[in-house]
Design an enzyme around this catalytic site. Structure first.
Site, PDB file in Angstrom:
ATOM      1  N   HIS A 216      19.625 -11.359 -22.731  1.00  0.00           N
ATOM      2  CA  HIS A 216      18.323 -12.010 -22.613  1.00  0.00           C
ATOM      3  C   HIS A 216      18.287 -12.999 -21.449  1.00  0.00           C
ATOM      4  O   HIS A 216      17.219 -13.453 -21.058  1.00  0.00           O
ATOM      5  CB  HIS A 216      17.935 -12.661 -23.944  1.00  0.00           C
ATOM      6  CG  HIS A 216      17.467 -11.642 -24.948  1.00  0.00           C
ATOM      7  ND1 HIS A 216      16.430 -11.846 -25.812  1.00  0.00           N
ATOM      8  CD2 HIS A 216      17.896 -10.375 -25.187  1.00  0.00           C
ATOM      9  CE1 HIS A 216      16.235 -10.771 -26.552  1.00  0.00           C
ATOM     10  NE2 HIS A 216      17.130  -9.862 -26.201  1.00  0.00           N
ATOM     11  N   SER A 220      16.992  -6.709 -19.527  1.00  0.00           N
ATOM     12  CA  SER A 220      17.435  -5.318 -19.664  1.00  0.00           C
ATOM     13  C   SER A 220      17.371  -4.565 -18.334  1.00  0.00           C
ATOM     14  O   SER A 220      16.451  -4.791 -17.546  1.00  0.00           O
ATOM     15  CB  SER A 220      16.547  -4.601 -20.681  1.00  0.00           C
ATOM     16  OG  SER A 220      16.511  -5.313 -21.896  1.00  0.00           O
ATOM     17  N   LYS A 244       9.099   1.247 -31.253  1.00  0.00           N
ATOM     18  CA  LYS A 244       9.933   2.354 -30.779  1.00  0.00           C
ATOM     19  C   LYS A 244      11.299   2.342 -31.467  1.00  0.00           C
ATOM     20  O   LYS A 244      11.835   3.393 -31.837  1.00  0.00           O
ATOM     21  CB  LYS A 244      10.091   2.240 -29.265  1.00  0.00           C
ATOM     22  CG  LYS A 244      10.609   3.501 -28.611  1.00  0.00           C
ATOM     23  CD  LYS A 244      10.583   3.383 -27.099  1.00  0.00           C
ATOM     24  CE  LYS A 244      11.146   4.630 -26.449  1.00  0.00           C
ATOM     25  NZ  LYS A 244      11.120   4.553 -24.997  1.00  0.00           N
ATOM     26  N   ASP A 245      11.860   1.140 -31.648  1.00  0.00           N
ATOM     27  CA  ASP A 245      13.164   1.042 -32.322  1.00  0.00           C
ATOM     28  C   ASP A 245      13.060   1.441 -33.792  1.00  0.00           C
ATOM     29  O   ASP A 245      14.000   2.028 -34.349  1.00  0.00           O
ATOM     30  CB  ASP A 245      13.712  -0.386 -32.213  1.00  0.00           C
ATOM     31  CG  ASP A 245      14.341  -0.662 -30.843  1.00  0.00           C
ATOM     32  OD1 ASP A 245      14.519   0.309 -30.075  1.00  0.00           O
ATOM     33  OD2 ASP A 245      14.642  -1.824 -30.541  1.00  0.00           O
ATOM     34  N   GLU A 288      41.437   8.795 -36.873  1.00  0.00           N
ATOM     35  CA  GLU A 288      40.026   9.121 -37.032  1.00  0.00           C
ATOM     36  C   GLU A 288      39.503   9.691 -35.715  1.00  0.00           C
ATOM     37  O   GLU A 288      40.030   9.400 -34.651  1.00  0.00           O
ATOM     38  CB  GLU A 288      39.216   7.870 -37.393  1.00  0.00           C
ATOM     39  CG  GLU A 288      39.689   7.179 -38.642  1.00  0.00           C
ATOM     40  CD  GLU A 288      40.655   6.050 -38.319  1.00  0.00           C
ATOM     41  OE1 GLU A 288      41.760   6.336 -37.836  1.00  0.00           O
ATOM     42  OE2 GLU A 288      40.311   4.902 -38.533  1.00  0.00           O
TER      43      GLU A 288
END
Lengths: 426, 217
Positions: A216, A220, A244-245, A288
């Site tokens: 922030h 972005s 959108k998220d 894994e």
């Protein structure tokens, strides 16, 4: 986090609190008004997804810890009790187990997105490096969590991985004894792994907070990789990106919960349904899936260096750690001033080859180290490091990037297509 | 493999387990009360439990004693410990079957295949150790467990003909249930959850479209 413009709060209680502790202004600035480039694609959903998965992991993990017993003679039994007798214990455990795999899927996509669009370049170097620390913390957490059910693969995975430290000269075996709290993986090892497995997610949470703080501050990146020129290039985070998220979260949950409810053991190993037995070694010890590329790099080094002074095992361990840590140097290895692969015709191809190479390493990591797999693993390991150490530094000199659009808004609005160079506005 | 468990088959499978497998194999994570889920009534479960003995105590004299199992008891294992099991079984250790269908590659198919693919005599030229048996599906083909099933080894109460493949099928059904008794609940809840999520995600997509409709991007 980011600088707060003074908001006028109508509610007197909110205003009273905010003058003393600006949590409302902070939430407003970072969750609502945060100016986000208007051209982010769906690959930008994976950052917030990773945050949500971390919360799911902590929430389900706390409930599991209430029922789990970290003792070598009871751990396996307590996990079965969770699966059979605890109300919805099976759901909590399957959410947690598969959540670990989902966490890595989401974060690996997030990392490759950063790689493709050059999100590690100035001014986002520290943001990226914090991300590498997050990956390291996730790996430690995931590894220790896998030990807790105390199945055969838990026990032998822990034995193999902790034994790696014995490769270090002089102090190696002392380090291993110190890690184990004894002379083999046993109850003290399980106890401390449980304590650390509970601790690390909160450190992870702190790292994520710092990651977001840095984000922030520098704002972005975006698919064009060019800087935001003004308010015409951005949208407020809410409602645009919250909406959108949320949609992305819905799609992700369908994928995640399909595995939880219908293929809960897809990412697991049958051997881990057998209680740990120090006297019986499984035929193939595999970690894994999310560690497999690094496991392949570890096993690729089959030769000593400097007439045996640096044994193969030590080299393999160093190569494995270097494979993760080299990511932190990425901002300085890639000297190209252009961020996004969209405008880098050669890098674009190199990126996909690198991704394919990582998948190949994962495949080799899952196979027994015999025959062709050995050579494949060695070739893929060489390609992995050549990408960082040779290809990326050279590419910034030989590659001629395509012209960049003048701004995000000219590139993404239909009117802007004529303004920027032909073919630029993808 | 199964969306729901075939109750009748699982009940017959329990009979095979009780009369055949239990001689050597434990089922320590299953309690008698769990058998309700297979369709046994409370009385039937109590009757089954009373056929087994479990250790209890200490009593007023400080002694441990054996007593008939209750519905709440876990199924007692046939041997006191692994060493006792090995001594009684020619050195081989019969594994506990609670998780057997999940602990083997091939899951339930593996269990069925082991039970139905013994071969006597062993193929020409195969060097079988004494006390071992040839099994086509067992890794290495040498298994310490004698062929456990033969036709009519048990007499089914419901009149089903007890062929080897029928018994193997039934006990595999039972063991698949025993490994994950919550499987039916998991799948049923999963269908509800996924249907809900698909509808919700559709709405979320419409919402996103609506919110973004005034933006050129």
């Amino acid at each position: 986090m980011a600088s707060h413009s003074p908001y006028e709060w109508k509610n007197p209680t909110v205003a009273w609190i905010d003058r003393r502790l600006p949590i409302f202004s902070m939430a407003r600035a970072d969750l609502v008004d945060y100016p986000t480039p208007k051209n982010l694609n769906y690959w930008w959903n994976f950052g917030s997804l990773a945050g949500i998965v971390l919360v799911i992991m902590i929430a389900t993990g706390i409930f599991l810890a209430m029922q789990y017993t970290p003792h070598a003679s009871l751990a396996f039994e307590s996990v079965e009790r969770i699966m059979r007798d605890v109300n919805y214990g099976w759901l909590m455990r399957y959410l947690h187990m598969n959540g670990a795999s989902m966490f890595f899927i989401v974060v690996y996509i997030h990392i490759f997105r950063g790689l493709y669009y050059g999100s590690y370049k100035a001014p986002r170097e520290i943001l990226w490096i914090i991300g590498v620390f997050i990956l390291l913390a996730m790996m430690a957490t995931g590894f220790m969590g896998y030990v807790l059910p105390w199945g055969q693969m838990s026990f032998w995975g822990a034995t193999v991985i902790t034994n790696l430290f014995s490769a270090f000269p002089l102090v190696g075996s002392d380090i291993v004894t110190w890690l184990w709290g004894g002379f083999s993986v046993d109850n003290p090892t399980l106890n401390r792994f449980f304590a650390l497995h509970y601790l690390l997610p909160f450190i992870l949470f702190g790292l994520v907070f710092v990651h977001l703080w840095a984000l922030h501050t520098v704002k972005s990146n975006n698919p064009l990789g060019i800087d935001v020129k003004g308010p015409q290039d951005t949208l407020p985070f809410t409602p645009y990106y919250t909406a959108k998220d949320m949609f992305g979260l819905g799609v992700f949950l369908i994928f995640y919960l399909f595995f939880v409810f219908f293929q809960p053991n897809f990412f697991g190993e049958p051997d881990n349904f057998i209680k740990a037995n120090p006297l019986v070694t499984p035929a193939h010890i595999v970690p894994e899936w999310y560690f497999l590329p690094f496991y392949a790099i570890l096993r690729a080094i089959t030769f000593d260096l400097f007439w045996g002074l640096v044994p193969a095992k030590l080299l393999g361990v160093l190569a494995m750690f270097a494979a993760v840590l080299i990511l932190a140097l990425l901002p300085w290895l890639d000297r190209s001033p252009v961020r996004s692969a969209r405008f880098r015709p050669i890098f674009k191809w190199v990126f996909w080859l690198f991704l394919a190479n990582c998948l190949l390493l994962g495949y080799v990591g899952a196979r027994p180290p015999e025959g062709i797999n050995v050579y494949l693993g060695q070739a893929a390991t060489a390609v992995y490091f050549l990408f960082f150490l040779v290809v990326l530094p050279l590419l910034s000199f030989i590659e001629r990037p395509r012209p960049l659009p003048t701004s995000i808004s000219t590139a993404v609005t239909p009117a802007g297509v004529g303004v920027s160079a032909r073919g630029v506005a993808e | 493999m199964f969306g729901t468990f075939d109750r009748a088959s699982a009940q017959r499978g329990w009979q095979v387990y009780e009369e055949v497998c239990h001689a050597c194999h434990g089922l320590r994570f299953v309690a008698f009360r769990n058998l309700h889920a297979l369709g046994f009534s409370t009385e039937q479960v109590e009757a089954i439990a009373s056929r087994f003995e479990v250790q209890a105590g200490p009593n007023d004299e400080g002694e441990m004693f054996m007593t008939p199992a209750k519905a709440a008891s876990h199924i007692p294992s046939p041997f006191a410990n692994d060493q006792a099991a090995r001594v009684a079984n020619n050195g081989a250790l019969p594994p506990d079957l609670s998780l057997i269908t999940q602990a083997r590659v091939g899951a339930a198919d593996y269990v069925y295949a082991i039970l139905t693919h013994y071969r006597d005599p062993a193929p020409e030229g195969f060097n079988l150790n004494s006390g071992m048996f040839y099994n086509e599906y067992f890794p290495g083909h040498q298994i310490g467990m004698p062929p456990p099933l033969s036709d009519d080894r048990v007499t089914y109460l419901d009149g089903t003909k007890a062929t080897v493949s029928q018994m193997a099928h039934d006990v595999t059904t039972f063991l698949t249930w025993a490994a994950e008794p919550n499987m039916e609940q998991r799948k049923q809840l999963g269908i509800t959850v996924l249907l809900f999520l698909i509808v919700l995600t559709g709405f979320l997509y419409a919402l996103k479209r609506q919110i973004w409709s005034d933006v050129e991007h």
